[in-house]
Design an enzyme around this catalytic site. Structure first.
Site, PDB file in Angstrom:
ATOM      1  N   ASP A 172     -11.071   3.421   4.283  1.00  0.00           N
ATOM      2  CA  ASP A 172     -11.474   2.096   4.288  1.00  0.00           C
ATOM      3  C   ASP A 172     -13.068   1.969   4.434  1.00  0.00           C
ATOM      4  OD1 ASP A 172     -10.099  -0.184   4.004  1.00  0.00           O
ATOM      5  OD2 ASP A 172      -9.617  -0.557   6.054  1.00  0.00           O
ATOM      6  N   LYS A 218       1.000  -1.233  -0.116  1.00  0.00           N
ATOM      7  CA  LYS A 218      -0.176   0.011   0.006  1.00  0.00           C
ATOM      8  C   LYS A 218       0.917   1.331  -0.010  1.00  0.00           C
ATOM      9  CE  LYS A 218      -3.882  -2.331   2.151  1.00  0.00           C
ATOM     10  NZ  LYS A 218      -4.587  -2.685   3.313  1.00  0.00           N
ATOM     11  N   GLN A 243      -5.036  -1.485   9.758  1.00  0.00           N
ATOM     12  CA  GLN A 243      -4.791  -2.870   8.920  1.00  0.00           C
ATOM     13  C   GLN A 243      -5.635  -3.900  10.106  1.00  0.00           C
ATOM     14  OE1 GLN A 243      -3.610  -3.577   5.927  1.00  0.00           O
ATOM     15  NE2 GLN A 243      -4.669  -5.305   6.254  1.00  0.00           N
TER      16      GLN A 243
END
Ligand code: NAP
Length: 288
Positions: free
Chosen positions: A120, A53, A97
């Site tokens: 997200d 990422k 994450q």
């Protein structure tokens, strides 16, 4: 005629080039967009995700901030970090994450993220906006699936869509997106009866399950668009490992109209959509 193979690598590359061009063409004097990714613990697979990422973020001309915390980090410490990123004027997007170590509540951490920086799409505010059909951040994998579907067929009005899987990360938001696109949507899960017959009604069939090859050729309506979200690592007889999806790809090729491969289908779109959400967050914050 065999199904068309939907090339997620090429679609993601195009989206990433468009994002890089938009970043580079930003008004003179404006800082670039910034994305912070937080990893708790030293799981090697998750470290690879976070690193990739970061690379993709920098390639798009954005600033990548990677924060690696030890597995012993407390929930309070993690939430403090999230709050400092919320307050950081150079950060537009925050991704923590998942999954987190067991002693940390993912919901509490997600609730701590500023919804405007929740690239997200996991904060209840963004999930609620999606359900209301209002603009907000939409989770990256479902967004990527929709983009791949729309590349195959622009008008989805009245089509039957079946989504197998009801996770908050993939199945539920994707069902909402398909509904907003005027599909007639059915969400299937582990308690669904006669799954194969239900799936055979689908013009658009999405598998987001995590069971290798569970969608067989006889689940698929001839000509349907099949989106395989699953990423499963399987071990062959010779001990070699490889990635496979939830769809039996060879069987799908003989029935479907178009199908995503694994790898090279939905996966690359997820990171591209993360960058796209970060760009959108940046534009909203900077008023450009
Ligand atoms: P998840 O949270 O484990 O959800 C799986 C869903 O599948 C659940 O709703 C479950 O039903 C349902 N299910 C399980 N077994 C089933 C069966 N035999 N028949 C019908 N439904 C069944 O998983 P997830 O996070 O949504 O991820 C799903 C897959 O997508 C995984 O392979 C994951 O690695 C992959 N993934 C890929 C990407 C990407 O970028 N390509 C991103 C995210 C996830 P219940 O609710 O009844 O338990």
């Amino acid at each position: 005629m065999p199904a068309a193979i939907i090339d997620g690598v090429a679609a993601a590359q195009r989206l990433r080039s468009d994002i890089a061009a938009a970043v580079s063409d930003r008004p003179a004097g404006l800082r670039p967009p910034g994305l912070a990714v937080v990893l708790v613990g030293a799981d090697p697979a998750r470290q690879v995700y976070v690193r990739s990422k970061g690379i993709a973020t920098r390639k798009a001309g954005m600033v990548s901030v990677e924060r690696h915390l030890p597995a012993t980090t407390s929930q309070v410490e993690l939430i403090d970090l999230v709050r400092s990123l919320n307050a950081d004027p150079e950060i537009d997007g925050i991704l923590v994450q998942m999954p987190l170590p067991k002693h940390i509540s993912p919901l509490e951490v997600i609730l701590a993220i500023d919804p405007a920086k929740d690239v997200d799409g996991l904060h209840p505010t963004n999930i609620g906006l999606l359900a209301l059909g209002e603009p907000g951040h939409v989770a990256c994998t479902p967004r990527g699936c929709m983009m791949l579907i729309r590349r195959q067929i622009e008008r989805l009005d009245g089509l039957n869509a079946v989504v197998i899987g009801r996770s908050s990360l993939v199945g539920k938001p994707l069902a909402q997106l398909l509904l907003a696109a005027n599909c007639t949507v059915t969400t299937a899960h582990s308690k669904t009866r006669d799954l194969a017959a239900l799936c055979r009604e689908a013009d658009i069939l999405v598998a987001a399950v995590g069971v290798p090859g569970m969608v067989r050729g006889d689940f698929i309506k001839p000509g349907a668009i099949v989106i395989d979200v699953g990423i499963n690592r399987v071990t062959d007889a010779d001990g070699a490992t490889r990635l496979v999806g939830d769809v039996m790809f060879d069987e799908a090729l003989t029935v479907a109209g178009a199908v995503t491969p694994v790898p090279g289908g939905v996966g690359p779109m997820t990171i591209a959509c993360l960058l796209d959400n970060t760009l959108a967050a940046y534009r909203r914050r900077m008023g450009v």
